[in-house]
Design a protein around this motif. Structure first.
Motif, short mmCIF file in Angstrom:
data_model
loop_
_atom_site.label_atom_id
_atom_site.label_comp_id
_atom_site.label_asym_id
_atom_site.label_seq_id
_atom_site.Cartn_x
_atom_site.Cartn_y
_atom_site.Cartn_z
N SER A 152 4.53 13.55 7.90
CA SER A 152 3.17 13.15 7.57
C SER A 152 2.14 13.95 8.36
O SER A 152 0.94 13.68 8.28
CB SER A 152 2.99 11.65 7.82
OG SER A 152 3.10 11.37 9.19
N ARG A 211 4.43 14.83 -2.94
CA ARG A 211 3.66 14.05 -3.91
C ARG A 211 3.05 14.95 -4.96
O ARG A 211 3.03 14.62 -6.14
CB ARG A 211 2.57 13.25 -3.20
CG ARG A 211 1.80 12.37 -4.16
CD ARG A 211 0.67 11.62 -3.50
NE ARG A 211 1.13 10.37 -2.93
CZ ARG A 211 0.49 9.21 -3.07
NH1 ARG A 211 -0.63 9.15 -3.76
NH2 ARG A 211 0.96 8.12 -2.52
N ARG A 271 -2.44 7.37 -10.86
CA ARG A 271 -3.21 6.70 -9.81
C ARG A 271 -2.77 5.24 -9.70
O ARG A 271 -2.54 4.73 -8.61
CB ARG A 271 -4.70 6.81 -10.13
CG ARG A 271 -5.60 6.48 -8.97
CD ARG A 271 -7.00 7.05 -9.17
NE ARG A 271 -7.48 6.90 -10.53
CZ ARG A 271 -7.84 7.90 -11.33
NH1 ARG A 271 -7.80 9.14 -10.89
NH2 ARG A 271 -8.25 7.67 -12.55
N TYR A 295 0.66 4.83 -8.08
CA TYR A 295 0.66 4.94 -6.62
C TYR A 295 -0.01 3.73 -5.97
O TYR A 295 0.36 3.31 -4.87
CB TYR A 295 -0.01 6.23 -6.17
CG TYR A 295 0.91 7.43 -6.32
CD1 TYR A 295 2.16 7.43 -5.69
CD2 TYR A 295 0.55 8.53 -7.08
CE1 TYR A 295 3.02 8.51 -5.83
CE2 TYR A 295 1.40 9.62 -7.23
CZ TYR A 295 2.64 9.59 -6.61
OH TYR A 295 3.49 10.66 -6.74
N ALA A 296 -0.98 3.15 -6.68
CA ALA A 296 -1.61 1.93 -6.16
C ALA A 296 -0.57 0.83 -6.04
O ALA A 296 -0.50 0.12 -5.03
CB ALA A 296 -2.75 1.51 -7.07
N GLU A 342 2.72 1.21 -5.83
CA GLU A 342 3.64 1.61 -4.77
C GLU A 342 3.09 1.22 -3.40
O GLU A 342 3.81 0.71 -2.54
CB GLU A 342 3.84 3.13 -4.80
CG GLU A 342 4.81 3.60 -5.86
CD GLU A 342 6.22 3.11 -5.61
OE1 GLU A 342 6.77 3.43 -4.55
OE2 GLU A 342 6.76 2.40 -6.48
N LYS A 343 1.80 1.43 -3.25
CA LYS A 343 1.15 1.15 -1.96
C LYS A 343 1.21 -0.35 -1.66
O LYS A 343 1.52 -0.76 -0.55
CB LYS A 343 -0.29 1.64 -2.00
CG LYS A 343 -0.94 1.69 -0.63
CD LYS A 343 -2.33 2.31 -0.71
CE LYS A 343 -3.10 2.16 0.58
NZ LYS A 343 -4.51 2.63 0.44
N GLU A 344 0.92 -1.15 -2.68
CA GLU A 344 0.98 -2.60 -2.51
C GLU A 344 2.37 -3.03 -2.08
O GLU A 344 2.55 -3.79 -1.13
CB GLU A 344 0.62 -3.31 -3.82
CG GLU A 344 -0.86 -3.63 -3.95
CD GLU A 344 -1.09 -4.54 -5.15
OE1 GLU A 344 -0.35 -5.54 -5.28
OE2 GLU A 344 -1.99 -4.22 -5.96
N LYS A 345 3.36 -2.52 -2.80
CA LYS A 345 4.75 -2.86 -2.47
C LYS A 345 5.01 -2.54 -1.00
O LYS A 345 5.56 -3.35 -0.26
CB LYS A 345 5.71 -2.02 -3.35
CG LYS A 345 6.50 -2.85 -4.34
CD LYS A 345 7.75 -2.13 -4.85
CE LYS A 345 7.46 -0.86 -5.61
NZ LYS A 345 8.66 -0.26 -6.24
N GLN A 346 4.60 -1.34 -0.60
CA GLN A 346 4.80 -0.89 0.77
C GLN A 346 4.13 -1.84 1.76
O GLN A 346 4.70 -2.20 2.79
CB GLN A 346 4.25 0.53 0.92
CG GLN A 346 4.46 1.15 2.29
CD GLN A 346 5.93 1.15 2.69
OE1 GLN A 346 6.80 1.28 1.82
NE2 GLN A 346 6.21 0.99 3.96
N GLN A 347 2.92 -2.24 1.39
CA GLN A 347 2.18 -3.10 2.31
C GLN A 347 2.82 -4.47 2.44
O GLN A 347 2.87 -5.05 3.53
CB GLN A 347 0.72 -3.23 1.86
CG GLN A 347 -0.08 -1.97 2.19
CD GLN A 347 -1.50 -2.04 1.68
OE1 GLN A 347 -1.83 -2.87 0.83
NE2 GLN A 347 -2.35 -1.14 2.17
N GLU A 353 5.62 -4.09 4.81
CA GLU A 353 5.16 -4.01 6.20
C GLU A 353 4.74 -5.38 6.73
O GLU A 353 5.00 -5.74 7.87
CB GLU A 353 4.00 -3.02 6.33
CG GLU A 353 4.50 -1.59 6.52
CD GLU A 353 3.40 -0.57 6.27
OE1 GLU A 353 2.21 -0.94 6.42
OE2 GLU A 353 3.72 0.58 5.93
#
Lengths: 122, 122
Positions: A9, A57, A75, A78-79, A81-86, A89
């Motif tokens: 990253s 990406r 878009r 990926y939004a 995906e981001k939610e899933k990731q959050q 976490e």
DNA sequence: TTTCCATGTTAGAAAACCTAACATGGTTTG
DNA sequence: CAAACCATGTTAGGTTTTCTAACATGGAAA
């Protein structure tokens, strides 16, 4: 974040390198950024700096486009995906909080050495 | 060479990135090249392009210098390393040649299926 | 002391990158 | 079908980054 993910990253590639690495054109790369699909950092002099994750990406985006998805689709993808990731976490920190709480209980009840909490070990 | 070593030897970093990655100055990096301690590739437009291996080596060189070794010392050190490496590679090819030879003998003597050589398996 | 070694600094030129704008050839969509 | 849209190409003018070459410098070695 482990050392490996950190390296992946790190924003270190200027656009010319990314062009060589991906085969995309500058126009495409900049447009994908404009469409908020990638978020390269900037150098002091305002030049784009990409990470290995960004490079991955960009290639994924291009594949999606080849499969006739639209930028808006991507878009949204990926939004999600981001939610899933959050959520993932959040689960992790929840687990850590519970563990901390448990440690407190143990030490206060005198069942454990009060000067040492297990989450401080190692 | 495996995929990983290939990635590490890909010349992709312009000098600005290497400066950020190593903390060295442009002058130092260029001087180390002038002294034939690193060998960055060049872009079409003649800009230096470094690999991850180059970055590692630059840091090593700097460590040597901090330990008061001279450039000549370091150059010699790497020359020896290179020889060692080459002997190792020669050993490998020798071994392969012997194996090939052995396969030939086996197949000609009819002890093995003549249409299949073991070094072609997998 | 003189010389050498690693690095700093400067100058001028070329390459790489930036944004903004207009162009274009396929899709959708009304 | 025509209009609008979408992903990308192209161009222009400006800024940043990198290049080589040269001279400067402070500390170590001869």
């Amino acid at each position: 974040m482990g050392e490996k993910e950190l390296r992946k990253s790190m924003a270190v590639f200027p656009i010319g390198t990314v062009i060589r690495l991906t085969g995309l054109t500058a126009r495409q790369i900049r447009y994908y950024e404009e469409q908020e699909l990638v978020f390269p950092k900037r150098s002091e002099g305002n030049r784009r700096l990409f990470s290995l994750n960004d490079v991955d990406r960009l290639l994924d985006i291009h594949d999606f486009l080849k499969d006739r998805f639209t930028m808006a689709d991507i878009r949204q993808y990926y939004a999600l995906e981001k939610e899933k990731q959050q959520r993932k976490e959040q689960e992790m920190t929840d687990r850590q909080v519970r563990r901390l709480f448990q440690d407190e209980l143990l030490s206060e009840s005198g069942l454990s050495n009060p000067t040492v909490n297990s989450h401080n070990l190692r």
